[in-house]
Design a protein around this motif. Structure first.
Motif, short mmCIF file in Angstrom:
data_model
loop_
_atom_site.label_atom_id
_atom_site.label_comp_id
_atom_site.label_asym_id
_atom_site.label_seq_id
_atom_site.Cartn_x
_atom_site.Cartn_y
_atom_site.Cartn_z
N ARG A 1 0.86 -1.21 0.00
CA ARG A 1 0.00 0.00 0.00
C ARG A 1 0.88 1.23 0.00
O ARG A 1 1.66 1.42 0.93
N ARG B 1 2.10 4.82 0.87
CA ARG B 1 1.83 5.61 2.07
C ARG B 1 1.85 7.08 1.67
O ARG B 1 2.80 7.53 1.03
N GLU C 1 -2.35 4.04 2.47
CA GLU C 1 -2.19 4.28 3.90
C GLU C 1 -2.01 5.78 4.04
O GLU C 1 -1.09 6.34 3.44
#
Ligand code: C2E
Ligand code: MG
Ligand code: MG
Length: 735
Positions: free
Chosen positions: A21, A23, A47
């Motif tokens: 994911r 960030r 995220e």
């Protein structure tokens, strides 16, 4: 994930790029905006970290890595421009998208100059913002992947460079003109050049002049793949100006070169552009040197450094072909030193070797440049005279050789004469085959020896090889014992004053089925060399024992019987047992058996012989020194042996009328008497000689004057007659 290797930066960054994911850090002083963006992003699998103002942003960036930062510019605590500066100064690679309400073009330019990767105006279109974020993330991923590949490439390049430079081989690339574009480090230790000095130079600066034509072929190699040039041997020149040439071990290095053409792969496959070549050169100097040494040893005599038989044959083969073409005769000489064995045996191998060296040098001096002088083995030399006109040329050269060699040689205080016997044959007159020419010259040489040595003999058809005669004799000799062809003759040894027969010397004879009666001179050397002497000597001992037993049985007076002992016999481990057995089998009185051994033979193995003869002497068996005066022994050594009899060699007796011989014999007799020995003069042939010996009080004599060696039957008659005659007559009148 952790990794113990701190140098693995690229690997860690790859991990972050592979984080599932992305960030994202969102920085704004407006909580509403933060909330809005975070809601927008929640729909995606990101995220999201929120920072309320510039200060919080810096803290977050210090703690974590982000894949994208969305940054507001106008913030009260720390504005976006300062956050950008911080990011740039720290070298943080995270792309920053400025999301700002300042819609002027100026603000956008400032943000992008400050390091932002994109600029989005507030209020933003949600779709637009998401698209920009996606683009940035994609760009960032690609960048990371590129970086990673680049790093791997650099690493691999480093490795290859390292491998190439630490290769034991010289590796290079050339441009299409033949100039070096790369050389590896090996060049410095191999040839003493610095890499920088060679790059840009034409390859020919390295090539030995004689190898340039061959080198052109290799260095201009245009083929690639399996058809390229492989393992061509070439000499490379060492840098003449290098500082430590000795390290380079010579001025040239021999290398084995493999070269391959290089082509521009970008160009069309139908018209590949040649851009140069690369090659690997392996230093094979040491291997070559080893090969040369082995080759040298295979073709040279190590003592004299002269060609050996193999090389002589090679030369002869070449010269024969040439002489055929030029229709010019050539000559082959076989030379053998006269009496070399005597020198070698009496003065030792070291002096023998020096004599051979001296002979080699002298022979060379008699020859011309193109002639071949070889040592075929032992004291045998061979000469090839490739450009001769006639036999008289050969005669001329041989006369010179014989004359030069007749001058004395001085080695370690010894004066020596090394005369040679020479055999010669000519091609094509006498043949045109290598081996038969050498053989014919050898046969002629043996002929020269039998005709009196120190002379030249040309080969003639029908000349018999002494070799085959010798081999025949050896074969006959092996059968002779079984066929009972040997007999002993006996020669009396007589008291000089009284004429009484004191003993007999047993002398070996061979009734050869074809050649008749042979004396030891005809066969003892062959018997020695073939080993037949050992069983033969044993036979002599037993035969002598049997004869003595027979005389005893016939009631004849006990007389001494002397038996000659040879070298191999004395060295045989069974020697002592064999002698004792001959005495014991016939229950003889040991005192009547005398062993004749020459002094040089005794000296050969002083310790062992003293031991053996001591054991025999303990049983009463006697020892006589045969041919006394011809050896090199000193009395100091002789005193170690249990000697009873000295037999003065016949050469002194023969010329006893010469004053110096007379005094030598006188001294020998005096010495023998002084040592309490029985002194026997050998080879007494005349009354004059006998008279002289009587004058000087020699004890006994042996020789034709009294009697030649006679058969067993005659000796028995002589003893019986003597017994009767001696009782009436006194002395030599019975002879
Ligand atoms: P040698 O032991 O010195 O033997 C004396 C040689 O002188 C004998 O030669 C003998 O025939 C010869 N001779 C005797 N009287 C006269 C003379 O008045 N004038 C001349 N010119 N010569 C005389 P022969 O029998 O030919 O033997 C030669 C050598 O062979 C011997 O020398 C001895 O060393 C060796 N030999 C003989 N028999 C044997 C044997 O059974 N075994 C071994 N190993 N060697 C033997
Ligand atoms: Mg003898
Ligand atoms: Mg003798």
């Amino acid at each position: 994930m952790t990794h113990s290797n701190p140098e693995n930066g690229p690997i860690l960054s790859m991990v972050s790029s592979l984080r599932m994911r992305p960030r994202i850090l969102v920085v704004d002083d407006e909580p509403l905006i933060l909330e809005g963006i975070s809601r927008l992003l929640a729909a995606r699998d990101y995220e999201v970290v929120l920072a309320n103002g510039g200060c919080e942003a810096l803290i977050a960036i210090g703690k974590q890595q982000f894949d994208v930062v969305l940054l507001d510019l106008g913030m009260p605590d720390l504005n976006g421009t300062e956050v950008l500066r911080f990011v740039a100064e720290r070298g943080v690679e995270t792309p920053v998208i400025v999301v700002s309400g300042d819609s002027t073009i100026d603000a956008a330019i400032r943000a992008l100059r400050g390091g932002a990767s994109d600029f989005v105006r507030k209020p933003y279109e949600p779709e637009e913002l998401l698209r920009r974020i996606d683009n940035t993330l994609t760009r960032r991923r690609l960048e990371k992947e590129n970086n990673h590949i680049l790093q791997r490439l650099q690493q691999s390049e480093k490795w290859h460079r390292f491998l190439v430079n630490s290769s034991p081989d010289f590796i290079y690339t050339l441009d299409s003109e033949g100039r070096f574009t790369f050389v590896n480090d090996r060049i410095e230790s191999l040839l003493g050049y610095r890499k920088e000095d060679l790059v840009g130079q034409h390859y020919s600066v390295l090539i030995h002049e004689e190898d340039i034509p061959r080198a052109e072929h290799v260095f201009n190699e245009r083929r690639s793949g399996d058809r390229n040039t492989r393992n061509i041997e070439i000499r490379l020149k060492c840098n003449p100006g290098m500082r430590r040439p000795r390290l380079m071990n010579g001025r040239c290095k021999i290398v084995e070169l493999t070269a391959t053409g290089m082509y521009d792969d970008e160009a069309s496959p139908f018209d590949r552009r040649f851009i140069g070549s690369y090659g690997v050169a392996k230093d094979v100097s040491e291997r070559k040197q080893a090969e040369e040494t082995v080759h040298y040893q295979a073709y040279h005599d190590l003592l004299t450094g002269l060609p050996n038989r193999a090389l002589f044959r090679d030369h002869l083969g070449l010269m024969l072909a040439q002489s055929k073409r030029n229709k010019q005769p050539l000559a082959v000489l076989s030379l053998d030193l006269d009496h070399f064995k005597v020198i070698n045996d009496s003065l030792g191998h070291t002096i023998g070797d020096e004599l051979l060296l001296a002979v080699g040098t002298r022979l060379r001096q008699c020859l011309r440049e193109g002639d071949t002088l070889a040592r075929l083995g032992g004291d045998e030399f061979a000469v090839l005279l490739p450009t001769l006109l006639s036999r008289s040329d050969v005669e001329h050269i041989c006369r010179k050789i014989i004359q030069v060699l007749s001058k004395p040689v001085y080695i370690k205080g010894h004066e020596m004469y090394a005369s040679v016997s020479i055999g010669a044959c000519m091609a094509p007159e006498d043949g045109d085959m290598v081996d038969s020419l050498i053989r014919q010259a050898e046969i002629a040489m043996y002929q020269a020896k039998t005709q009196g040595r120190s002379r030249l003999q040309f080969w003639e058809p029908g000349m018999q090889a002494p070799y085959s005669e010798r081999m025949q004799l050896e074969a006959d000799l092996r059968r002779a014992l079984a066929r009972n062809e040997f007999v002993l003759f006996y020669q009396p040894q007589v008291d000089i004053k009284s004429g009484e027969i004191k003993g007999f010397e047993a002398l070996l004879r061979w009734w050869h089925p074809q050649r008749g009666l042979l004396t030891p001179a005809d066969f003892v050397t062959i018997a020695e060399e073939s080993g037949v002497i050992v069983p033969l000597g044993d036979w002599v001992l037993r035969q002598a024992g049997a004869q003595m037993a027979e005389w005893r049985k016939a009631g004849l007076p006990p007389v001494r019987l002397s038996v000659n002992i040879s070298a191999r016999q004395l060295e045989s481990p069974d020697f002592v047992d064999n002698v004792m057995r001959a005495v014991q089998v016939y229950a003889l009185d040991g005192k009547l058996m005398e062993l004749e051994i020459t002094e040089s033979l005794l000296m050969r193995d002083l310790e062992a012989n003293a031991l053996k003869l001591g054991r025999l002497s303990a049983t009463g068996i006697r020892l006589a020194i045969d041919d006394f005066g011809t050896g090199y022994s000193s009395f100091k050594y002789l005193s170690r042996f249990p000697i009873h009899t000295l037999k003065i060699d016949q050469s002194f007796i023969k010329e006893i009328d010469r004053e110096e011989n007379m005094s030598i014999v006188n001294a020998m007799v005096g010495m023998g008497r002084g040592m309490n020995l029985n002194v026997v003069a050998e080879g007494v042939e005349t009354q004059a000689q006998l008279k002289r010996l009587q004058q000087i009080n020699c004890h006994e004599m042996q020789g034709y004057y009294y009697s030649p060696p006679i058969s067993s039957h005659e000796a028995t008659l002589m003893l019986a007659h003597h017994l009767r005659g001696f009782s009436h007559n006194n002395g030599l009148a019975t002879a």
